[in-house]
Write an enzyme that holds these catalytic residues in place. Sequence first.
Site, short mmCIF file in Angstrom:
data_model
loop_
_atom_site.label_atom_id
_atom_site.label_comp_id
_atom_site.label_asym_id
_atom_site.label_seq_id
_atom_site.Cartn_x
_atom_site.Cartn_y
_atom_site.Cartn_z
N VAL A 20 -67.75 -33.26 -19.63
CA VAL A 20 -69.02 -32.82 -19.90
C VAL A 20 -70.12 -33.93 -20.06
O VAL A 20 -71.48 -33.58 -20.52
CB VAL A 20 -68.79 -32.34 -21.68
CG1 VAL A 20 -67.94 -31.35 -21.71
CG2 VAL A 20 -68.28 -33.59 -22.52
N GLY A 21 -70.05 -34.92 -19.47
CA GLY A 21 -70.79 -35.77 -19.63
C GLY A 21 -70.51 -37.14 -18.78
O GLY A 21 -69.24 -37.59 -18.44
N GLY A 23 -71.76 -41.35 -17.77
CA GLY A 23 -72.78 -42.49 -17.99
C GLY A 23 -72.83 -43.50 -17.05
O GLY A 23 -71.86 -43.38 -15.88
N PHE A 25 -71.15 -46.25 -17.00
CA PHE A 25 -70.08 -46.87 -17.12
C PHE A 25 -68.74 -46.10 -17.66
O PHE A 25 -67.58 -46.45 -17.96
CB PHE A 25 -69.85 -48.21 -17.98
CG PHE A 25 -71.06 -49.18 -17.67
CD1 PHE A 25 -71.07 -49.98 -16.12
CD2 PHE A 25 -72.08 -49.65 -18.49
CE1 PHE A 25 -72.09 -50.52 -15.93
CE2 PHE A 25 -72.85 -50.41 -17.99
CZ PHE A 25 -73.08 -51.00 -16.81
N VAL A 28 -67.29 -38.40 -20.12
CA VAL A 28 -66.96 -37.92 -21.34
C VAL A 28 -66.19 -36.66 -21.03
O VAL A 28 -66.78 -35.88 -20.34
CB VAL A 28 -68.28 -37.64 -22.22
CG1 VAL A 28 -68.02 -37.01 -23.60
CG2 VAL A 28 -69.14 -39.08 -22.39
N LYS A 43 -64.82 -40.28 -24.94
CA LYS A 43 -65.46 -41.21 -23.91
C LYS A 43 -64.90 -42.10 -23.44
O LYS A 43 -64.05 -42.75 -24.29
CB LYS A 43 -66.60 -41.77 -24.87
CG LYS A 43 -67.72 -42.39 -24.06
CD LYS A 43 -68.93 -42.85 -24.71
CE LYS A 43 -70.08 -43.70 -23.98
NZ LYS A 43 -71.06 -44.11 -24.74
N ASP A 135 -83.19 -46.94 -31.05
CA ASP A 135 -83.30 -46.12 -29.64
C ASP A 135 -82.89 -44.51 -29.85
O ASP A 135 -82.29 -44.12 -29.22
CB ASP A 135 -81.88 -46.51 -28.83
CG ASP A 135 -81.99 -46.13 -27.26
OD1 ASP A 135 -83.17 -46.16 -26.79
OD2 ASP A 135 -80.94 -45.94 -26.47
N ASP A 152 -75.37 -42.75 -30.33
CA ASP A 152 -75.59 -43.79 -29.58
C ASP A 152 -76.25 -44.95 -30.38
O ASP A 152 -77.25 -45.22 -30.24
CB ASP A 152 -76.58 -43.67 -28.19
CG ASP A 152 -76.48 -44.62 -27.14
OD1 ASP A 152 -76.04 -45.72 -27.49
OD2 ASP A 152 -77.06 -44.49 -25.93
#
Length: 419
Positions: A20-21, A23, A25, A28, A43, A135, A152
């Site tokens: 589903v994701g 990044g 590095f 997910v 993750k 962030d 995050d």
Amino acid sequence: MLNEKVIGEYVYLVSDECKVGVGQFSHVYKGYHEKTKKQVAIKQIDKKQIKGIFEQMLRNEINILKQLNHQYILKMYAYYETSNNFYIITEFCETDVLQILKNQGSLPEEKVIAYVLQISEALKYLNSKKIIHRDIKPSNILIHEGEVRLADFGFAVHQDKVGIEDRQFQIGSPLYMSPETLLKNQYNHKTDLWSLGVLYFEMIFGVVPFFSIEMDDLLRKLQQYQQDYILTFKYPVSEASTEAIRNLLAYDPSHRCEIRNLELILKNYYSNRAAGDASIHSQKRTITPDKRKKDSPNQSPENRSKAQPIKKELVKVSCSAKCFDKNSTYFTKNKPNKEDDQQNSKREENLGTDRKDNEAIHQISGIRLHDLTVYNEKVTLENMSNEDFLAFLIKKLESVKRQDPSQNIQINECQLLLV
């Protein structure tokens, strides 16, 4: 089952369908708890690629998430470390604000206000823990069953630990970073409120208020904003949103509103709607600024916003806060704009995100209201409904047209906007 992996009490399938994701590095996956079958997000972070500052950020995020338990903050259920990978198990969220902006361009104001109130609750909780997120941006606002989840915490820090060394680095996403963090000055929890103001603006209008692909140009725009306090809105929004955005985007952090003030401003929006004032034509006309100071409590003493007609050929929203001499918002009409195109093409870059807008651009509309002398009339304007007040204005405009035909074009434009 083929490609099925078990991590502690959790199971997931290593496949594109369950991914589903992705990044820099990490990957997910959608997984579930082996006993309860509750859906989770898993993750998986490659240890070989996480070194130095990145490993420090990851461990910092894990340590902070362990301390948190709030309705609007992403819940971490478990954390595992193997010889090859780190695994973080969190609640599963269907989407995030970034994806919504990519698909829809912008969000309805009512939903934006609901999201902002939920994020403010999360920030209030973080403040009680003396944690600064640092962030806040669309990709870090996840959505689960219609509610936000602040995610995050890699850049998060305890306020007591923000020292000179932290200020040597520009931590965060530049388009959402406060002026004080970009300039490496001293900062506190109010840096998150600036970021929330940028996010608020972007969710409503689909673009960030200060866009640039160059850091020097971004700083120049912020310095200009410090001098004139002018924001350009693509279209008018409610008084609550106007006031909230202006308060959150106060350049000086000492003038930025606290969360309690923000909540007062936005909860009045719901109070008005609950009272049957959803339609602008059925609402009571807003009390004039001079009257309001006497009759109404000041919801945000740091940065009070109000609408007023001015001689310059623009509809302007200005701020009468004790801290500003000039503080203006210009509304715009649809027309292509080069800067919006730049924002659209850079939405997925690290510098920040923006809306994909088919119309893309906007032009300031010219409206002259300074010839009206409504303040000298005997009519009690503050008690008039919007419908009656608009009829009153149109009547006055017709009168001015008869007296000075040279103003017909500008007055016709004004009448068109009013109706």
